[in-house]
Enzyme design. Structure first.
Site, mmCIF file in Angstrom:
data_model
loop_
_atom_site.group_PDB
_atom_site.id
_atom_site.type_symbol
_atom_site.label_atom_id
_atom_site.label_comp_id
_atom_site.label_asym_id
_atom_site.label_seq_id
_atom_site.Cartn_x
_atom_site.Cartn_y
_atom_site.Cartn_z
ATOM 1 N N HIS A 173 2.323 1.200 -0.963
ATOM 2 C CA HIS A 173 1.324 0.195 -1.333
ATOM 3 C C HIS A 173 1.509 -0.210 -2.792
ATOM 4 C CE1 HIS A 173 -2.101 2.975 -3.072
ATOM 5 N NE2 HIS A 173 -0.942 3.227 -3.614
ATOM 6 N N CYS A 224 -0.018 2.990 -9.604
ATOM 7 C CA CYS A 224 -0.230 2.306 -8.323
ATOM 8 C C CYS A 224 -0.137 0.792 -8.480
ATOM 9 C CB CYS A 224 -1.565 2.708 -7.702
ATOM 10 S SG CYS A 224 -1.505 4.323 -6.889
ATOM 11 N N HIS A 246 5.283 1.549 -4.046
ATOM 12 C CA HIS A 246 5.650 2.965 -4.158
ATOM 13 C C HIS A 246 4.985 3.669 -2.990
ATOM 14 C CE1 HIS A 246 1.727 2.460 -5.916
ATOM 15 N NE2 HIS A 246 1.480 3.665 -5.435
ATOM 16 N N HIS A 279 3.171 7.110 -0.950
ATOM 17 C CA HIS A 279 2.397 8.349 -1.048
ATOM 18 C C HIS A 279 2.542 9.088 0.279
ATOM 19 C CE1 HIS A 279 0.127 7.409 -4.730
ATOM 20 N NE2 HIS A 279 -0.001 6.180 -4.267
ATOM 21 N N ASP A 307 2.555 4.796 9.416
ATOM 22 C CA ASP A 307 3.649 5.642 8.942
ATOM 23 C C ASP A 307 4.899 4.821 8.628
ATOM 24 O OD1 ASP A 307 4.634 8.186 8.254
ATOM 25 O OD2 ASP A 307 5.715 8.293 10.158
ATOM 26 N N HIS A 308 5.408 5.009 7.415
ATOM 27 C CA HIS A 308 6.604 4.303 6.931
ATOM 28 C C HIS A 308 6.429 2.787 6.840
ATOM 29 C CE1 HIS A 308 8.297 8.249 7.498
ATOM 30 N NE2 HIS A 308 9.401 7.868 6.888
ATOM 31 N N GLU A 324 -4.596 11.215 -1.004
ATOM 32 C CA GLU A 324 -3.491 10.366 -1.451
ATOM 33 C C GLU A 324 -2.492 11.140 -2.302
ATOM 34 O OE1 GLU A 324 -3.397 5.865 -2.931
ATOM 35 O OE2 GLU A 324 -4.360 7.191 -4.376
HETATM 36 NI NI NI Z 1 -0.434 4.416 -5.197
#
Ligand code: NI
Length: 140
Positions: free
Chosen positions: A16, A35, A41, A43, A81-82, A127
């Site tokens: 995100h 972020c 990037h 998490h 996911d991914h 997170e």
């Molecule tokens: Ni982030």
């Protein structure tokens, strides 16, 4: 009868970027830290779905956790996911993909699929090792 709370943990990783187009670049980095990085990037998210109910007289179970696992995977983690949560997920479109907003969206996707007599109690979304959100459905 006794009321109990049971929890299923699932995991996903996703990308995100947190960015408010009303803010300057400097203000965005001040607000969202890393972020806000422009190229996204990832998490590793840990999701805990807690439901409440009374144990069945015969099975002794509030609900079959295999069913809860299937609901979480089909409705949430298989979708996230991914993926890039800013770009790829239809039910997060137009929202800031913060763990707060993701938790609200997850609540809405799981609650309708629970068996009769079982209620969603809490969504917990980690997170990082330090930051997590809890949502009890309040204010929906
Ligand atoms: Ni982030």
């Amino acid at each position: 009868m006794a009321l109990l709370y049971i929890t299923r943990k699932e995991h996903f990783n996703a990308a995100h970027q947190l960015w408010d187009s009303n803010l300057t670049e400097e203000e965005n980095f001040e607000m969202f830290g890393k972020c806000a990085n422009p190229n996204f990037h990832g998490h590793n998210f840990d999701l805990f779905v807690c439901v409440k109910g009374e144990p069945d007289k015969n099975t002794g179970l509030v609900m079959d956790l295999k069913i809860l696992k299937k609901i979480i995977r089909e409705q949430v983690t298989d979708e996230l996911d991914h993926q890039n949560m800013n770009l790829d997920v239809s039910w997060l479109k137009g929202q800031m993909p913060s763990i707060e907003n993701i938790s609200i969206a997850i609540w809405k996707r799981i609650a309708p699929y629970l068996p009769v007599g079982v209620k969603l109690h809490k969504i917990t979304l980690w997170e990082t090792q330090n930051n997590f959100v809890e949502f009890f459905g309040e204010g929906l």
